[in-house]
Design a protein around this motif. Structure first.
Motif, short mmCIF file in Angstrom:
data_model
loop_
_atom_site.label_atom_id
_atom_site.label_comp_id
_atom_site.label_asym_id
_atom_site.label_seq_id
_atom_site.Cartn_x
_atom_site.Cartn_y
_atom_site.Cartn_z
N UNK A 207 0.91 -1.53 0.21
CA UNK A 207 0.14 -0.19 0.20
C UNK A 207 0.76 0.90 -0.22
N UNK A 208 0.66 2.22 -1.02
CA UNK A 208 1.33 2.89 -1.54
C UNK A 208 1.24 4.20 0.20
N UNK A 209 1.93 4.61 0.51
CA UNK A 209 1.67 6.11 1.73
C UNK A 209 1.96 6.94 1.10
N UNK A 210 3.48 6.91 0.15
CA UNK A 210 3.82 8.50 0.40
C UNK A 210 5.20 7.56 -1.55
N UNK A 211 5.37 9.14 -1.39
CA UNK A 211 5.40 9.04 -3.22
C UNK A 211 6.45 10.51 -3.88
N UNK A 212 7.51 10.55 -3.96
CA UNK A 212 8.73 11.38 -5.36
C UNK A 212 9.15 10.68 -5.81
N UNK A 213 9.75 11.50 -7.09
CA UNK A 213 10.43 11.04 -8.16
C UNK A 213 11.42 11.50 -8.70
N UNK A 214 12.33 11.18 -9.51
CA UNK A 214 13.28 12.73 -9.95
C UNK A 214 13.35 11.72 -11.32
N UNK A 215 13.76 12.52 -12.58
CA UNK A 215 13.93 12.09 -13.57
C UNK A 215 15.17 13.04 -14.07
N UNK A 216 16.28 12.47 -14.83
CA UNK A 216 16.86 13.85 -15.52
C UNK A 216 16.83 14.51 -16.24
N UNK A 217 16.39 15.04 -16.20
CA UNK A 217 15.84 16.11 -17.27
C UNK A 217 16.43 16.92 -18.43
N UNK A 218 17.54 16.92 -17.96
CA UNK A 218 18.81 17.85 -18.55
C UNK A 218 20.33 17.00 -18.27
N UNK A 219 21.44 17.62 -19.38
CA UNK A 219 22.05 17.07 -18.98
C UNK A 219 22.93 16.34 -17.95
N UNK A 220 22.72 17.69 -16.82
CA UNK A 220 23.73 17.34 -15.69
C UNK A 220 22.41 18.11 -14.39
N UNK B 189 18.22 17.45 -12.03
CA UNK B 189 17.12 15.92 -12.16
C UNK B 189 16.40 16.54 -11.49
N UNK B 190 15.47 16.88 -12.55
CA UNK B 190 13.50 17.05 -12.39
C UNK B 190 13.34 16.31 -10.46
N UNK B 191 12.90 16.85 -9.32
CA UNK B 191 11.98 16.92 -8.22
C UNK B 191 10.64 16.52 -8.94
N UNK B 192 9.91 15.88 -8.73
CA UNK B 192 8.26 15.84 -9.14
C UNK B 192 7.65 15.20 -8.28
N UNK B 193 6.42 15.05 -7.98
CA UNK B 193 5.23 14.36 -7.80
C UNK B 193 5.40 13.68 -5.96
N UNK B 194 5.86 15.05 -5.38
CA UNK B 194 5.61 14.57 -3.93
C UNK B 194 4.13 14.74 -2.97
N UNK B 195 4.29 13.29 -2.76
CA UNK B 195 2.72 13.51 -2.22
C UNK B 195 2.11 12.27 -1.20
N UNK B 196 1.79 12.46 -0.53
CA UNK B 196 1.28 11.37 1.32
C UNK B 196 -0.32 11.34 0.85
N UNK B 197 -0.39 9.90 1.58
CA UNK B 197 -1.86 10.37 1.75
C UNK B 197 -2.77 10.81 2.86
N UNK B 198 -3.33 12.07 3.14
CA UNK B 198 -3.34 12.70 4.26
C UNK B 198 -3.81 11.47 4.95
N UNK B 199 -4.58 11.10 5.07
CA UNK B 199 -4.72 9.91 5.93
C UNK B 199 -3.70 9.06 7.24
N UNK B 200 -2.38 8.97 6.60
CA UNK B 200 -0.68 8.78 7.30
C UNK B 200 -0.34 10.14 8.44
#
Length: 614
Positions: free
Chosen positions: A338-351, A353-364
């Protein structure tokens, strides 16, 4: 015992003029004197009958190891002497060097330190500052004994917030071919982190020299799983425990590692600390989709934006989460799937990384959301020194009305107080629809061409003046040819789009604006900030909305676009040009050289931020 001669030059004459007395055998630590009976000696071999006893002449505290085919370069005060490494111990090195006229060994000063560089046929494998302990008296060739001046090196800038050391059970081991002796070394690991490990050696048999480079080190775990890397010995110090004085503790830093193997290692370490923490694990896309809704990350307005392209969205995330490519990382806090929190990174430029999609369930509790943010920050701190990570900058976009990123990212920027260390730049956001309200003839003094080197130099001067931040190096705005880079090829190999095109708007040769067109897979970022125009207005005098929109429409025709998001900088230009905007996005960029200050701030506002709670 049967022996053969190492060389047979003039051997027959020597056998006639000499007689055998005894054998001297040196194993690197002890010299043994043996008086065997001679069975036969000729120019091909020697045969002895060994006695039952021998005499030990001396015993060294630390073993010496013989070497061959290792080049030595001794440098002192601008003079360089070439030679070879004869033998070494953990505390000294014996080399033979020669002089070439007009060189003279009088140039070597025993009272001044020198630099020794050892290399094999391919590359340098060891270098150190050393003292000259003694040297022979030859005119053209000399034997010199050297002692390193320090028991540690500082390969990287010292960190206040170092990687967390873990003692795994069962302990992994390392094995590698020693670069000087060519023999195999196998040692148990004491503790390990994402940036290095430590081992213990027996003092008298020690082989690890601070500064020595290990080209291919294997890290082997109990399940026979292994990782490989390039590494370097960084220290050799006595143990803290006085009962272990016959041992020495050695630290080894990772110099480079395939990024997928670094991710596997950090995933194991994070989960050893907290069983709920996962790094780039396999994620069920239906569970992720449900999590984004339950956490409120996908709200009704955003869902309407995604709905018509739901299949495209799912295909993009199937590539990122199931194929686990090198361009993407995700950090998950979950329990029993059961996913309770999440964050991702993607290498968008040569050096960068884009940090995005930071979220967590409000019930936790807040623990999950803070844990994934902490792990993403620790990941960056553990890997940015590796070339394969391509991680000089972290960046993200956030809106000022979003309280958490404003507090953390905005607060860190104020705390670091150096735009070359951490910067924020505000962009006006709107959607652009292709249209031609004006003809090209109405812009007869205007030109619109691909950006050249001179334009980039002017762009840099403008950003340095207006912001002073990190936009130029982080967003690859310091060079023109990006589309054939290794990063873009990696996107294409995944079947994903990634392009960057730069165009300049000028009037009578004067640069007015630079348009950066980023093309990527739809919904790589859910607000499509990775698939948009980025418009940087350098001089707004005479540049009207109609002229700007004409240029954007030309690009839409050229690249087959109908409607695309646009980011306008500086953000106040939108009001000046009467361009209706939807929101303001802040571009936050962190220079990895300032990670200590970032962690200082985060720990002020989030106690224990750098420590994963169990």
């Amino acid at each position: 015992m049967i022996c053969t001669w190492e060389g047979n030059k003039d051997l027959e004459r020597k056998l006639q003029s000499h007689e055998f007395q005894h054998l001297l055998i040196n194993d690197g630590q002890k010299t043994l004197l043996i008086k065997p009976k001679v069975a036969e000696i000729n120019i091909e071999k020697l045969i002895f009958l060994l006695p039952g006893e021998f005499t030990e002449l001396n015993s060294r505290k630390i073993r010496r190891y013989s070497c061959s085919n290792i080049s030595a370069n001794l440098i002192q005060n601008g003079s360089s002497f070439q030679g070879t490494l004869v033998e070494f111990s953990a505390t000294s090195l014996h080399i033979k060097v020669q002089s070439s006229p007009p060189q003279t060994f009088q140039w070597l000063n025993n009272e001044s330190p020198a630099t020794l560089v050892l290399s094999n046929q391919a590359e340098a494998i060891y270098s150190t500052e050393c003292n000259i302990l003694k040297q022979s008296c030859g005119q053209h060739m000399r034997s010199i004994v050297l002692a390193p001046t320090s028991d540690r090196i500082f390969k990287f800038k010292p960190k206040k917030h170092r990687s967390t050391r873990n003692r795994l059970k069962p302990s992994p081991s390392i094995n590698f071919r020693h670069p000087l002796t060519k023999g195999w070394i196998d040692l148990d690991v004491d503790d390990i982190s994402g940036s290095g490990l430590s081992v213990t050696e027996n003092v008298k048999d020690s082989t690890l020299l601070p500064g020595m480079i290990i080209q291919d080190l294997a890290l082997v775990f109990a399940n026979s799983d292994s990782l490989r890397c390039k590494a370097q010995v960084v220290y050799r110090i006595p143990p803290e425990d006085s009962s272990l004085q016959d041992t020495v503790k050695c630290g080894i830093a990772f110099l480079d590692m395939k990024i997928e193997e670094q991710t596997r290692l950090l995933g194991m370490l994070y989960q050893a600390e907290n069983k709920h923490s996962y790094l780039s694990n396999r994620v069920d896309l239906d569970s992720l989709w449900k999590f984004f809704f339950d956490s409120g990350f996908i709200y009704p307005e955003k869902y309407l934006h995604l709905k018509s392209n739901k299949n495209t969205f799912k295909n993009t995330y199937r590539t990122l989460y199931e194929k686990k490519p090198n361009i993407a990382r995700h950090f998950v806090y979950q329990s029993n799937g059961n996913i309770l929190a999440h964050m991702s990174m993607v290498r968008f430029y040569n050096n960068a990384w884009l940090v995005q999609h930071h979220a967590s369930r409000k019930t936790e509790t807040r623990r999950g959301g803070l844990t994934v943010l902490s792990n993403a920050s620790r990941y960056a701190n553990d890997t940015y020194h590796l070339y394969s990570a391509h991680l000089d900058f972290l960046f993200c976009y956030f809106r000022s009305n979003n309280r958490f990123p404003r507090r953390i990212f905005g607060g860190a920027t104020k705390y670091i107080d150096d735009p070359k260390g951490c910067s924020i730049d505000s962009f006006a956001y709107f959607h652009f629809n292709k249209s031609f309200n004006e003809s090209w003839q109405s812009a007869n003094h205007w030109s619109f061409n691909s950006t050249n080197t001179e334009d980039l130099q002017e762009l840099k001067r403008f950003i340095d003046y207006s912001s002073g931040g990190l936009m130029i190096p982080a967003l690859d705005l310091d060079s023109i040819c990006q589309n054939e880079s290794q990063l873009f090829r990696e996107y294409r190999e995944l079947g994903m789009v990634r392009e960057q095109h730069l165009f300049s708007i000028k009037v009578k040769g004067t640069l007015k604006a630079v348009i950066v067109l980023n093309l990527s897979e739809s919904f790589l970022n859910m607000s499509d900030l990775t698939n948009c125009f980025k418009i940087i207005v350098i001089d707004s005098v005479g540049l009207t909305r109609e002229i700007l929109f004409l240029m954007l429409s030309i690009l839409c025709v050229k690249f087959g676009l109908d409607k695309i998001p646009a980011l306008l900088y500086p953000s106040n230009i939108a009001e000046e040009m009467a361009i209706p905007i939807e929101k303001i996005y802040n571009l936050w960029i962190l220079n990895m050289q300032h990670m200590d200050r970032y962690f200082d701030f985060c720990e002020k506002v989030i106690p224990g931020f750098g420590i994963t709670p169990s």
